[in-house]
Design a protein around this motif. Sequence first.
Motif, PDB file in Angstrom:
ATOM      1  N   PRO A   1       1.062  -1.495   0.246  1.00 55.72           N
ATOM      2  CA  PRO A   1      -0.145   0.233   0.030  1.00 55.72           C
ATOM      3  C   PRO A   1       0.945   1.058  -0.234  1.00 55.72           C
ATOM      4  O   PRO A   1       0.369   2.110  -0.202  1.00 55.72           O
ATOM      5  CB  PRO A   1      -0.900   0.072   1.244  1.00 55.72           C
ATOM      6  N   VAL A   2       1.824   0.720   0.604  1.00 54.54           N
ATOM      7  CA  VAL A   2       2.473   2.192   0.926  1.00 54.54           C
ATOM      8  C   VAL A   2       4.657   2.116   0.355  1.00 54.54           C
ATOM      9  O   VAL A   2       4.546   0.699   0.658  1.00 54.54           O
ATOM     10  CB  VAL A   2       3.010   2.695   2.086  1.00 54.54           C
ATOM     11  N   THR A   3       5.622   2.255  -0.933  1.00 55.71           N
ATOM     12  CA  THR A   3       6.195   2.182  -1.374  1.00 55.71           C
ATOM     13  C   THR A   3       7.050   3.485  -0.906  1.00 55.71           C
ATOM     14  O   THR A   3       6.441   4.527  -1.725  1.00 55.71           O
ATOM     15  CB  THR A   3       6.053   1.884  -2.623  1.00 55.71           C
ATOM     16  N   ILE A   4       8.405   3.921  -0.174  1.00 55.06           N
ATOM     17  CA  ILE A   4       9.058   4.368  -0.538  1.00 55.06           C
ATOM     18  C   ILE A   4      10.102   4.404  -1.755  1.00 55.06           C
ATOM     19  O   ILE A   4      10.901   3.426  -1.435  1.00 55.06           O
ATOM     20  CB  ILE A   4       9.805   4.607   1.415  1.00 55.06           C
ATOM     21  N   VAL A   5      10.538   5.056  -2.473  1.00 54.39           N
ATOM     22  CA  VAL A   5      11.850   5.039  -3.368  1.00 54.39           C
ATOM     23  C   VAL A   5      13.023   6.412  -2.833  1.00 54.39           C
ATOM     24  O   VAL A   5      12.665   7.213  -3.056  1.00 54.39           O
ATOM     25  CB  VAL A   5      11.158   5.613  -4.937  1.00 54.39           C
ATOM     26  N   LEU A   6      13.793   5.595  -2.251  1.00 54.89           N
ATOM     27  CA  LEU A   6      14.987   6.808  -1.379  1.00 54.89           C
ATOM     28  C   LEU A   6      15.709   7.461  -2.905  1.00 54.89           C
ATOM     29  O   LEU A   6      16.046   6.704  -4.124  1.00 54.89           O
ATOM     30  CB  LEU A   6      16.162   6.255  -1.140  1.00 54.89           C
ATOM     31  N   GLY A   7      15.851   8.316  -2.957  1.00 56.65           N
ATOM     32  CA  GLY A   7      16.292   9.401  -3.625  1.00 56.65           C
ATOM     33  C   GLY A   7      17.636   9.845  -2.981  1.00 56.65           C
ATOM     34  O   GLY A   7      18.321   9.620  -2.655  1.00 56.65           O
ATOM     35  N   SER A   8      18.576  10.510  -3.805  1.00 50.79           N
ATOM     36  CA  SER A   8      19.989  10.900  -3.598  1.00 50.79           C
ATOM     37  C   SER A   8      19.922  12.878  -2.604  1.00 50.79           C
ATOM     38  O   SER A   8      20.882  13.055  -2.323  1.00 50.79           O
ATOM     39  CB  SER A   8      20.580  11.269  -5.085  1.00 50.79           C
ATOM     40  N   ASP A   9      18.486  12.756  -3.011  1.00 51.07           N
ATOM     41  CA  ASP A   9      18.267  13.858  -1.739  1.00 51.07           C
ATOM     42  C   ASP A   9      18.252  13.217  -0.188  1.00 51.07           C
ATOM     43  O   ASP A   9      18.359  14.056   0.868  1.00 51.07           O
ATOM     44  CB  ASP A   9      16.987  14.546  -1.559  1.00 51.07           C
ATOM     45  N   TYR A  10      18.090  11.948  -0.316  1.00 52.32           N
ATOM     46  CA  TYR A  10      18.008  11.283   1.411  1.00 52.32           C
ATOM     47  C   TYR A  10      19.475  10.832   2.188  1.00 52.32           C
ATOM     48  O   TYR A  10      20.391  10.756   1.782  1.00 52.32           O
ATOM     49  CB  TYR A  10      17.471   9.990   1.418  1.00 52.32           C
TER      50      TYR A  10
END
Length: 190
Positions: A177-186
């Motif tokens: 239901p919820v997906t976190i896609v990490l980017g280079s800003d993290y």
Amino acid sequence: MASYPKDRFDDLPKDLVRVGAHRAPRKRGGGWVGFAWAALATLVLVVGGFYVVTLIDDSVRFEIPGFPQADETSSSPEDESTPTALPLTDPATIDPARAITITVLNGTPVVGQQTVVSDTLTAAGWPIGSATTASTSDIEETIVYYSNPADEDIARGLVSTLGVGDVKESTAFLGAPVTIVLGSDYTPAG
């Protein structure tokens, strides 16, 4: 060599230009009619295919230049900027009936970033389902996707917990239901 007696089918008139019993003279322009029917059938199949794809996947849009799209006339930029749900920052208050699982995808070139985030969120009480690498490692902005509008509060709470990112409603990730896609800003806290 065997010889057969002649019958009435052996004597054909000289002015008959047919070859075989089933062939008639070709009509003038007959090839264009067949081509036109084939082109029309191809056009109908292509347009029908595009229509079906837009019904199946909301993220696919086919825009015709000069024609306003339906969603362009009905929404305004003010609607998109106002959050519709308050962030849920305490994972202990999530109703178990919602059956929330969170997937963490690493879209950065940093190896193991998804495991660090997954462990941090699990320690904070968030229900993590899986953590793996994304299909690409050049994502710049961290995004928390949610498929059900009722889960926007959880997505906003995760952005608050991570300290970076934005939320978007999408059906692209149907596994959770919820997906976190990490980017280079993290950048991990620590």
